[in-house]
Design an enzyme around this catalytic site. Structure first.
Site: not given
Length: 248
Positions: A18, A40, A67-69, A71-74, A131, A192, A204, A224-225
């Site tokens: 990240d 990632k 990891d772009l997640k 979320h839009d129209i199909p 999360t 963690r 988180q 990550g961190r």
């Protein structure tokens, strides 16, 4: 494909790069490439460097969780997933389960559309509930009931649409495994270690140790961190791999 697991527990470790600089991401990726199963690449790095980040980091050996997640129209999501699947090295791609059954189904069809018959393909994941959200945060956006109930319902919806697995916290992993079966992938962020080097800056809400996540049924852990902010990132990664090994 890494998703089928090699003999080494490092196959379950995904390190989150990240960063907003490809040079910085490459520095850490080169340092850790022999200790992880995947890297990632999320919206921060992908916005800064685009597909070049996927190309250069995947060339180091480990696979890529993109990891772009979406979320839009199909139709829009299907096109985005198809583009991701065509990138060399991408092994995991994700969308938001809250996009609904039609969007999930379109994404599941797209993940296979550009792959030659008989060839392997990236696996498609659905993000359930972030999360970073606790029950109060979930209620604020109009979603009722406890997080576990919502997450399991979304996981079952994703499976019915042809999605390969979900991103969910360890708190829901056992219930997802029971509801969706052994072949359904569970990717767990918010992992963690007990000696988390940056607990005061952690956003988180639903977290767990690596051992807890594996014992609960997670296939992959996203960290990550706790690795990247450690004084010795290689030692931090190795400690997590050893904890994964002890829990399997």
């Amino acid at each position: 494909m890494t998703e089928t697991f090699d003999a080494h527990p490092r196959s379950s470790l995904i390190v989150a790069l990240d960063f907003d600089s490809l040079n910085t991401a490459l520095k850490f990726a080169k340092l850790l490439a022999d200790q992880v199963g995947m890297f990632k690449i999320g919206s921060q790095l992908f916005t800064a460097a685009g597909p070049t980040a996927v190309k250069e980091i995947s060339a180091l050996g480990p696979g890529i969780f993109l990891d772009l997640k979406f979320h839009d129209i199909p139709n829009t999501v299907a096109g985005a997933v198809l583009s991701c699947a065509a990138m060399t090295g991408v092994q995991l791609v994700n969308v938001h389960a809250l996009g609904g059954a039609a969007m999930l189904h379109a994404a599941a069809q797209a993940i296979s559309a550009g792959v030659p018959m008989g060839a392997d393909r990236p696996r498609l994941l659905a993000v359930t509930v972030l999360t970073s959200m606790d029950q109060k945060a979930i209620r604020e956006v109009g979603i009722g009931g406890p997080p576990k109930t919502r997450v399991v319902k979304l996981a079952k919806l994703a499976k019915s649409a042809g999605v390969d697995g979900v991103v969910a916290s360890v708190q829901e992993a056992r219930a997802i495994r029971k509801a969706c079966g052994r072949d359904f992938l569970i990717v767990t962020p918010g992992v963690r270690p007990k000696d988390n080097p940056s607990p005061n800056s952690d956003d988180q809400a639903r977290t767990a140790t690596p051992a807890d996540a594996i014992k609960a049924g997670a296939d992959f852990l996203v960290v990550g961190r706790p690795i990247l902010a450690a004084a010795d990132p290689r030692a931090a990664a190795q400690a997590i791999v050893e904890e994964i090994a002890s829990a399997k």
